[in-house]
Design an enzyme around this catalytic site. Structure first.
Site, PDB file in Angstrom:
ATOM      1  N   GLN A  68       5.021  -0.720  -2.348  1.00 13.51           N
ATOM      2  CA  GLN A  68       4.717  -2.137  -2.564  1.00 13.51           C
ATOM      3  C   GLN A  68       5.407  -2.644  -3.827  1.00 13.51           C
ATOM      4  O   GLN A  68       5.945  -1.865  -4.618  1.00 13.51           O
ATOM      5  CB  GLN A  68       3.197  -2.308  -2.703  1.00 13.51           C
ATOM      6  CG  GLN A  68       2.576  -1.376  -3.749  1.00 13.51           C
ATOM      7  CD  GLN A  68       1.122  -1.022  -3.487  1.00 13.51           C
ATOM      8  OE1 GLN A  68       0.437  -1.719  -2.748  1.00 13.51           O
ATOM      9  NE2 GLN A  68       0.641   0.059  -4.087  1.00 13.51           N
TER      10      GLN A  68
ATOM     11  N   ASP B 227      -2.377   9.862   1.163  1.00  8.34           N
ATOM     12  CA  ASP B 227      -2.865   8.828   2.053  1.00  8.34           C
ATOM     13  C   ASP B 227      -4.373   9.000   2.272  1.00  8.34           C
ATOM     14  O   ASP B 227      -4.824  10.053   2.737  1.00  8.34           O
ATOM     15  CB  ASP B 227      -2.088   8.947   3.371  1.00  8.34           C
ATOM     16  CG  ASP B 227      -2.599   7.998   4.432  1.00  8.34           C
ATOM     17  OD1 ASP B 227      -3.198   6.967   4.063  1.00  8.34           O
ATOM     18  OD2 ASP B 227      -2.401   8.292   5.624  1.00  8.34           O
ATOM     19  N   GLY B 228      -5.127   7.970   1.954  1.00 14.82           N
ATOM     20  CA  GLY B 228      -6.587   8.022   2.065  1.00 14.82           C
ATOM     21  C   GLY B 228      -7.083   8.311   3.475  1.00 14.82           C
ATOM     22  O   GLY B 228      -8.102   8.985   3.657  1.00 14.82           O
TER      23      GLY B 228
ATOM     24  N   ASP C 120     -11.814   1.037  -2.260  1.00 14.38           N
ATOM     25  CA  ASP C 120     -11.357   0.038  -3.233  1.00 14.38           C
ATOM     26  C   ASP C 120      -9.911  -0.307  -2.881  1.00 14.38           C
ATOM     27  O   ASP C 120      -8.972   0.066  -3.578  1.00 14.38           O
ATOM     28  CB  ASP C 120     -11.461   0.641  -4.640  1.00 14.38           C
ATOM     29  CG  ASP C 120     -11.044  -0.344  -5.717  1.00 14.38           C
ATOM     30  OD1 ASP C 120     -10.747  -1.513  -5.391  1.00 14.38           O
ATOM     31  OD2 ASP C 120     -11.002   0.063  -6.898  1.00 14.38           O
TER      32      ASP C 120
ATOM     33  N   THR D  81      -6.564  -2.738  -1.263  1.00 16.18           N
ATOM     34  CA  THR D  81      -5.936  -4.057  -1.312  1.00 16.18           C
ATOM     35  C   THR D  81      -6.321  -4.805  -0.029  1.00 16.18           C
ATOM     36  O   THR D  81      -7.117  -4.307   0.770  1.00 16.18           O
ATOM     37  CB  THR D  81      -4.405  -3.900  -1.417  1.00 16.18           C
ATOM     38  OG1 THR D  81      -3.973  -3.044  -0.361  1.00 16.18           O
ATOM     39  CG2 THR D  81      -4.008  -3.264  -2.730  1.00 16.18           C
TER      40      THR D  81
ATOM     41  N   PRO E  71       0.078  -1.429   3.147  1.00 17.28           N
ATOM     42  CA  PRO E  71      -0.437  -0.060   3.078  1.00 17.28           C
ATOM     43  C   PRO E  71      -1.936   0.077   3.390  1.00 17.28           C
ATOM     44  O   PRO E  71      -2.384   1.138   3.799  1.00 17.28           O
ATOM     45  CB  PRO E  71      -0.157   0.377   1.628  1.00 17.28           C
ATOM     46  CG  PRO E  71       0.558  -0.739   0.953  1.00 17.28           C
ATOM     47  CD  PRO E  71       0.762  -1.855   1.928  1.00 17.28           C
TER      48      PRO E  71
HETATM   49  N1  AG3 Z   1      -8.923  -4.356  -4.842  1.00 18.85           N
HETATM   50  C1  AG3 Z   1      -9.317  -5.576  -4.136  1.00 18.85           C
HETATM   51  C2  AG3 Z   1      -8.362  -6.669  -4.397  1.00 18.85           C
HETATM   52  C3  AG3 Z   1      -8.259  -7.692  -3.338  1.00 18.85           C
HETATM   53  C4  AG3 Z   1      -7.792  -8.905  -3.975  1.00 18.85           C
HETATM   54  N2  AG3 Z   1      -7.111  -9.734  -3.071  1.00 18.85           N
HETATM   55  C5  AG3 Z   1      -6.283 -10.711  -3.438  1.00 18.85           C
HETATM   56  N3  AG3 Z   1      -6.069 -10.981  -4.696  1.00 18.85           N
HETATM   57  N4  AG3 Z   1      -5.687 -11.397  -2.515  1.00 18.85           N
HETATM   58  C6  AG3 Z   1      -9.028  -4.422  -6.228  1.00 18.85           C
HETATM   59  C7  AG3 Z   1      -8.588  -3.222  -6.932  1.00 18.85           C
HETATM   60  C8  AG3 Z   1      -9.348  -3.108  -8.192  1.00 18.85           C
HETATM   61  N5  AG3 Z   1      -9.646  -1.771  -8.481  1.00 18.85           N
END
Ligand code: AG3
Length: 271
Positions: free
Chosen positions: A32, A138-139, A155, A157, A162
């Site tokens: 990414q 890979d999780g 946790d 994205t 991915p």
């Molecule tokens: N993970 C979730 C983030 C999602 C945010 N989405 C966005 N900005 N479009 C966060 C990782 C923190 N450990």
């Protein structure tokens, strides 16, 4: 840089703009586009594929809520895992719990951990603890082999690129099998304002695997709409949360006790 702005295009019609003082890191990793930006309003900020992941100023909300809520519903969490979360914030919060023996981080992109250790040390500090174990893999594959975990936190994205495979029913089923008999999982599940169908999809997927499914919310100002959701799955009926004294900035015992009280429109969304 006098007047430079970063804006996240949150949907085709909504964006959040933040004034940038500096670009601390920017590269295309194997997975990414990664950037660490110095913002005026929220401090240092991690961005992946244009989506804000965490900022120094508001990270505590998300990291406290994705960890303490499920951990306190588990009778005695010892062995836990975070899928994604390469910034380490969830691991830092998990390690505040006295009984934790092992906190595993399963992050596909080594560069996220490297950039966080370097530019977001306040968030990544937990990764240096002896109880923290970092796996760059890979999780989805990792979870298939994992067993006897007490709590697993996803946790991730957003469900594009991915992380797509972290939002499907088969993945929640693998998590179910990776958990011990009192097991609990939680997954970040996007915004009820801007992504209601993702919440419905995660809810449906988690309830296929787990008999008990719950949703709770927290306010994260730099995420789309500022109102964020977490979907929890449990193998057993949830009892009252345990009482543990934690040093936090968002989470309180009262928030924990009432975390499943939802606004009407969110209740309607998941009914
Ligand atoms: N993970 C979730 C983030 C999602 C945010 N989405 C966005 N900005 N479009 C966060 C990782 C923190 N450990």
């Amino acid at each position: 840089m006098m007047n430079t702005w970063f804006s996240e295009l949150q949907t085709r019609h909504v964006s959040l703009g933040l004034k940038i003082e500096d670009v601390l890191w920017h590269e295309q990793t194997a997975y990414q586009e990664l950037a660490v930006l110095q913002t005026e309003a929220y401090g240092r900020m991690l961005v992946l594929d244009g989506a804000i992941q965490t900022t120094i100023v508001d990270e505590f909300v998300y990291h406290e809520m994705i960890t303490h809520v499920p951990l306190l519903f588990h009778p005695h969490p010892r062995k836990v895992a975070v899928i994604g979360g390469g910034d380490g914030g969830a691991i830092r919060e998990i390690l505040k719990h006295p009984g934790i023996e092992e906190a595993h981080l399963i992050e596909i992109d080594e560069k996220v951990v490297e950039a966080s250790r370097r530019f977001l040390p306040e968030i990544a500090e937990g990764l240096e603890d002896d109880r923290a174990h970092v796996h760059f893999t890979d999780g989805i594959a990792w979870v298939k082999e994992a067993r006897d975990f007490d709590v697993i936190m996803v946790d991730s994205t957003d469900p594009v690129g991915p992380a797509e495979g972290l939002f499907v029913p088969e993945f929640y089923q693998s998590i179910y099998e990776a958990l011990g008999s009192d097991g609990i999982m939680v997954a970040q599940s996007e915004s009820p304002f801007l992504e209601p169908e993702i919440i419905q999809r995660v809810m449906a997927g988690v309830s296929k695997a787990f008999p008990v499914t719950r949703l709770y919310l927290a306010n994260v100002p730099t995420y789309p709409s500022g109102l964020w959701s977490f979907t929890m799955g449990s193998k057993n009926t949830l009892k009252s949360p345990r009482n543990v004294s934690l040093t936090t900035r968002y989470w309180t015992p009262e928030i924990q006790r009432n975390c499943f009280d939802l606004p009407r429109f969110v209740e309607d969304l998941i009914r």
